[in-house]
Design an enzyme around this catalytic site. Structure first.
Site, short mmCIF file in Angstrom:
data_model
loop_
_atom_site.label_atom_id
_atom_site.label_comp_id
_atom_site.label_asym_id
_atom_site.label_seq_id
_atom_site.Cartn_x
_atom_site.Cartn_y
_atom_site.Cartn_z
N GLY A 41 0.85 -1.14 -0.01
CA GLY A 41 0.02 -0.06 -0.19
C GLY A 41 0.94 1.42 0.12
O GLY A 41 2.12 1.14 -0.07
N GLU A 57 -0.09 1.44 -6.45
CA GLU A 57 0.55 1.01 -5.57
C GLU A 57 0.88 -0.67 -5.49
O GLU A 57 1.95 -0.89 -5.06
CB GLU A 57 0.05 1.67 -4.12
N PRO A 78 -5.90 7.21 15.01
CA PRO A 78 -4.59 8.13 15.03
C PRO A 78 -3.10 7.45 15.30
O PRO A 78 -2.20 7.86 15.04
CB PRO A 78 -4.99 9.28 16.04
N GLU A 107 11.19 -7.51 -0.01
CA GLU A 107 10.74 -8.86 -0.58
C GLU A 107 9.26 -8.90 -0.60
O GLU A 107 8.72 -8.06 0.09
CB GLU A 107 11.42 -9.93 0.44
#
Length: 138
Positions: A41, A57, A78, A107
């Protein structure tokens, strides 16, 4: 100036072989801090949709072309990222092929569901993967 959390996206990639056999989900070993295993991501760029960022991504980190199946959830605690406040849209995707580590991935690994090393996951990815596993219909 308005301050808001950083927007990111993560993907749970269900990987299949050419015969449509489910091999497992894709995890990466992070090249940068925090080190450890993670879902692939990254951050959404200005002018980019979250879905386009996810596809980008996934390709950048695993070399896989993914098909988005569904939004799993938004994770926004948060404290989920030790660097700063982020909110992540986590998508369930599928792909075929052999993943190859690229970009921020040192990897890449494919783990069958029952072999995912949850204790090695960074950020809040343990919770994300546990939520995914709970949603499976065994």
């Amino acid at each position: 100036m308005i301050k808001t959390p950083h927007l990111s996206t993560d993907g749970i990639i269900k990987l299949y072989d050419d015969n449509d056999f489910f091999k497992g989900i894709v995890l990466i070993e992070r090249l940068n801090e925090p080190y450890g295993l993670a879902l692939p991501g990254g951050f959404v760029d200005i002018g980019e949709s979250v879905e386009d960022a996810l596809v980008r991504e996934m390709k950048e980190e695993t070399s896989l072309d993914v098909k988005i199946l569904a939004l799993q959830n938004i994770y926004s605690n948060p404290n989920r990222d030790p660097r700063f406040h982020t909110a992540s849209a986590v998508y369930l995707c599928e792909a075929k092929g052999k993943p190859k580590a690229q970009d921020d991935a040192k990897e890449v690994f494919v783990y069958p569901i029952k072999e995912i090393p949850l204790e090695k996951l960074v950020f809040d990815h343990k919770k994300i993967v546990e939520d995914f596993v709970k949603s499976l219909k065994w």
